[in-house]
Design a protein around this motif. Structure first.
Motif, mmCIF file in Angstrom:
data_model
loop_
_atom_site.group_PDB
_atom_site.id
_atom_site.type_symbol
_atom_site.label_atom_id
_atom_site.label_comp_id
_atom_site.label_asym_id
_atom_site.label_seq_id
_atom_site.Cartn_x
_atom_site.Cartn_y
_atom_site.Cartn_z
ATOM 1 N N GLY A 191 0.818 -1.214 0.000
ATOM 2 C CA GLY A 191 0.000 0.000 0.000
ATOM 3 C C GLY A 191 0.848 1.260 0.000
ATOM 4 N N ASN A 192 0.254 2.342 0.485
ATOM 5 C CA ASN A 192 0.928 3.646 0.483
ATOM 6 C C ASN A 192 2.235 3.636 1.248
ATOM 7 N N PRO A 240 -1.615 11.112 -5.969
ATOM 8 C CA PRO A 240 -3.072 10.999 -5.801
ATOM 9 C C PRO A 240 -3.834 11.367 -7.069
ATOM 10 N N GLY A 273 -5.089 8.675 -9.831
ATOM 11 C CA GLY A 273 -6.319 7.886 -9.664
ATOM 12 C C GLY A 273 -6.087 6.388 -9.687
ATOM 13 N N ASP A 274 -4.871 5.941 -9.397
ATOM 14 C CA ASP A 274 -4.600 4.497 -9.436
ATOM 15 C C ASP A 274 -4.122 3.974 -8.084
ATOM 16 N N GLY A 275 -4.100 4.849 -7.075
ATOM 17 C CA GLY A 275 -3.539 4.449 -5.779
ATOM 18 C C GLY A 275 -4.325 3.346 -5.097
ATOM 19 N N THR A 276 -5.652 3.423 -5.151
ATOM 20 C CA THR A 276 -6.483 2.422 -4.482
ATOM 21 C C THR A 276 -6.352 1.071 -5.181
ATOM 22 N N ALA A 277 -6.391 1.095 -6.525
ATOM 23 C CA ALA A 277 -6.252 -0.162 -7.278
ATOM 24 C C ALA A 277 -4.876 -0.780 -7.016
ATOM 25 N N ALA A 331 -3.050 -0.435 -4.306
ATOM 26 C CA ALA A 331 -3.036 -0.999 -2.951
ATOM 27 C C ALA A 331 -3.749 -2.356 -2.946
#
Ligand SMILES: Cc1cc2nc3c(=O)[nH]c(=O)nc-3n(C[C@H](O)[C@H](O)[C@H](O)COP(=O)(O)OP(=O)(O)OC[C@H]3O[C@@H](n4cnc5c(N)ncnc54)[C@H](O)[C@@H]3O)c2cc1C
Length: 130
Positions: free
Chosen positions: A14-15, A22, A25-29, A31
């Motif tokens: 993760g982060n 940020p 728009g790909d940070g959540t995917a 993680a």
């Protein structure tokens, strides 16, 4: 990006492992993908508890995949940032991205080809052409 992403007993994810811009728009995917890969690596290590070579190979695979995702992210950001403008600030950012991309490429060049691939939530040895 952490200098050390994995070692016996732990994996960074993760982060805390890699912070993505940020705005991309790909940070959540990213993680979520890392979490799936980390779970599959842990499962595979547990299948060979007495084989330190298997653990080393699997941890190397994890590091390679994270490095490759960082490199992909930097390439994506470079395309995105090139629309930002031509001021010294943007040029500095783009130059830093290029430096990061080259660094990732250099690191990856020193690592073996991926020896595993994900099948669902499990890692399986990859068929390497002779
Ligand atoms: C302003 C902003 C906008 C963003 N916009 C997007 C977007 O549009 N699309 C996108 O995909 N991504 C976006 N991101 C990035 C995305 O939020 C992150 O990449 C993603 O949340 C990383 O997930 P994570 O699980 O690694 O970390 P986090 O979501 O930060 O989760 C970590 C969790 O661990 C908890 N924690 C920390 N330390 C401890 C501890 N010692 N013990 C117990 N719990 C702990 C924290 O409280 C937190 O709940 C954005 C980020 C920011 C800052």
């Amino acid at each position: 990006m952490l200098e050390c992403l994995a070692a016996p007993g732990w994996l960074a994810c993760g982060n805390e492992a890699i912070a993505f811009d940020p705005l991309c728009g790909d940070g959540t995917a990213q993680a979520a993908r890392e979490a799936i890969l980390a779970a599959a690596v842990i499962t595979a290590i547990m299948e060979y508890p007495d084989d330190p070579h298997a653990m080393e190979t699997l941890l190397m695979h994890y590091r390679s995949m994270l490095l490759a995702s960082m490199r992909r992210h930097l390439r994506f950001c470079a395309q995105f940032y090139s629309m930002g403008g031509n001021s010294p600030w943007w040029r500095t950012q783009i130059s830093a991205l290029a430096t990061g991309f080259e660094w990732c490429s250099g690191q990856l060049a020193g690592l073996p080809q991926p020896r595993y691939e994900l099948h669902g939530l499990r890692l399986v040895p990859r068929m390497v052409p002779a």
